[in-house]
Design a protein around this motif. Structure first.
Motif, short mmCIF file in Angstrom:
data_model
loop_
_atom_site.label_atom_id
_atom_site.label_comp_id
_atom_site.label_asym_id
_atom_site.label_seq_id
_atom_site.Cartn_x
_atom_site.Cartn_y
_atom_site.Cartn_z
N PRO A 9 0.84 -1.20 0.00
CA PRO A 9 0.00 0.00 0.00
C PRO A 9 0.88 1.25 0.00
CG PRO A 9 -0.06 -1.06 2.17
CD PRO A 9 0.80 -1.92 1.28
N ALA A 53 -0.33 -0.43 -4.59
CA ALA A 53 -1.45 0.52 -4.69
C ALA A 53 -0.87 1.92 -4.66
CB ALA A 53 -2.42 0.33 -3.52
N ALA A 81 -9.83 4.50 -0.73
CA ALA A 81 -10.01 5.58 0.25
C ALA A 81 -9.24 5.33 1.54
CB ALA A 81 -11.50 5.77 0.53
N ALA A 107 5.62 3.24 3.38
CA ALA A 107 6.12 4.24 4.32
C ALA A 107 7.12 3.67 5.33
CB ALA A 107 4.94 4.88 5.04
#
Ligand code: C5P
Length: 245
Positions: A9, A53, A81, A107
């Motif tokens: 992600p 993503a 979202a 991250a």
């Protein structure tokens, strides 16, 4: 031999970082966070598929950043979202023959090969769900809406959970099918293992790494720069003595 697939992600906006660009594309030592994260995953020799993503509208920009990453050529999908929506979309694109799924935040750029191996090995050894975690240095208090303390869990029992989290593919796919048919409440699970836990599957913990922290705030990026330059100077052999501060 088990086939490993990774879901990354990377579609967050990075608002808390305040950089005006998607967090995953922020440079760390001149290289986007996402690229660091992918290089860490690619240290796994059994990695066969990667799905990322990305922020909607950035697929060609991201594609261009991936040219010097080893490992399987990633598939890109527009993120959703929420983080969980983004992971769900990635899982749809992950080939059905994958046995082990790693889910890793873009991250978290500073993850070692040893950490990836610990997670994959634990799943290969039969654990259906594996999370890396580290002890929590701070005392954590639970507070109510008025700011009053309503509880203090024993620090010994607390762990900060990191990624990559590893799962038997059938289990994580089932967890996300359930997520899509009955989304979690606002105070519900915030990670993949949390969704898997709803199936009644036991979550195994392996040792995480302090340096595998998630870059969220500007201070985290400063810290990540410091960690990276230390490890680069170590690998060049120009490291200062360990006790020099
Ligand atoms: O926002 P947070 O730092 O918790 O995000 C964790 C990871 O999930 C980041 O790598 C971020 O890019 C990703 N994410 C996503 N889709 C969202 C929100 C976050 O892929 N809608």
């Amino acid at each position: 031999v088990l086939s490993v697939g990774a879901v990354v992600p990377a579609a967050g906006t990075g608002e808390r970082l305040g950089a005006g660009m998607p967090k995953a594309l922020m440079p760390l030592g001149g290289v986007p966070l996402l690229v660091h994260a992918l290089r860490a995953l690619a240290t796994c020799s059994r990695l066969e598929h990667v799905v990322i993503a990305v922020p909607p509208g950035t697929q060609s920009q991201v594609r261009a950043l991936l040219t010097d990453v080893d490992g399987p050529i990633p598939l890109l999908v527009d993120g959703g979202a929420t983080r969980a929506d983004s992971v769900a979309r990635c899982l749809e694109l992950l080939p059905a023959d994958v046995d082990v799924v790693l889910v890793h935040d873009a991250a978290r750029p500073l993850v070692s090969r040893a950490l990836v191996d610990r997670v994959v090995d634990a799943v290969a050894a039969g654990a259906e769900a594996v999370v890396p975690a580290v002890p929590v240095p701070d005392t954590i208090r639970q507070v109510d809406a008025a700011g009053l303390v309503i509880g203090t869990p024993s620090r010994d029992s607390l762990r900060a959970v990191q990624t990559p989290q590893g799962f038997a593919a059938t289990v994580v796919r089932q967890a996300y099918r359930q997520y899509l048919s009955s989304p979690v409440p606002a105070d519900g699970p915030t990670d993949d293992a949390g969704l898997v836990e709803r199936l009644g599957v036991k979550i195994h913990v392996v040792d995480g790494e302090r340096t595998a922290f998630k870059v969220t705030t500007p201070m985290d990026l400063l810290l990540a720069e410091a960690v990276l330059s230390r490890s680069r100077s170590r690998s060049r052999g120009t490291e200062l003595p360990a006790d020099s501060g």
